[in-house]
Design an enzyme around this catalytic site. Sequence first.
Site, PDB file in Angstrom:
ATOM      1  CB  SER A 153      -0.909   0.021   1.232  1.00 15.45           C
ATOM      2  OG  SER A 153      -1.839  -1.037   1.198  1.00 15.45           O
ATOM      3  CB  THR A 193      -1.609  21.458  13.781  1.00 19.84           C
ATOM      4  OG1 THR A 193      -0.720  20.396  14.131  1.00 19.84           O
ATOM      5  CG2 THR A 193      -2.327  21.946  15.019  1.00 19.84           C
TER       6      THR A 193
END
Length: 233
Positions: free
Chosen positions: A47, A154
């Site tokens: 992946s 963030t």
Amino acid sequence: MFTGIVEAIGTVSALIPQDSTATGGGGTSLTISNAASILGDVHLGDSIAVNGTCLTVTEFTADNFKVGVAPETLRRTNLGELKVGMGVNLERAVGGDVRFGGHFVQGHVDTTAEILSKTPDGNALTIRFRPNDPSVLRYIVEKGYITLDGASLTLVAVDDKEKWFEVMLVAYTQEKIVIPRKAVGDTVNVEVDMAGKYIEKQVQAQLEKGLLEEGGLLQRLVREAVEKALAEK
């Protein structure tokens, strides 16, 4: 599982639509080049997150790899907007020895978001986004985590009423991910912090249980209200 720490910026070198009657089911075969730095230990079936979307390696060389993108993935992400020559964020699935510099990322895109504005702030860059599905805003909180095009960032501001959120990119991050290269009006893939989803489901289940069961929350509240009213008479 991923961390949201982008390892490399690859380049889209081929996009081949797949016939709906052939293998691929109407999706797209995507080839990413300039990816040598993350292919040294790659295997078929591994992946790799491409712009935050978990995809399976079907072919690879020393410099490039190929993945198949299913129709549902094209509908849910911005991968259908890719063109040859575009850059994409890349990250391998985590191994046992990886330090978690970002947060737990599944590579399962919840929605896309449009870039509303890009505002320089010293050598940093504040970018405002509007999610295509506003319902994800309930999982988006100031100073919390969010994954945008596979990058763990963030949140610095969230406006539930106006339906937007902002992140600030320091100079180093601006050089390591593709988002600063995008223009106002372009889109990014969004994956919200999965912790919020699990907490919401557990709280909802406990509330429903407490409201419905014998002696549960609703019954207690009603009883306490009645007792208080009678005591005041």
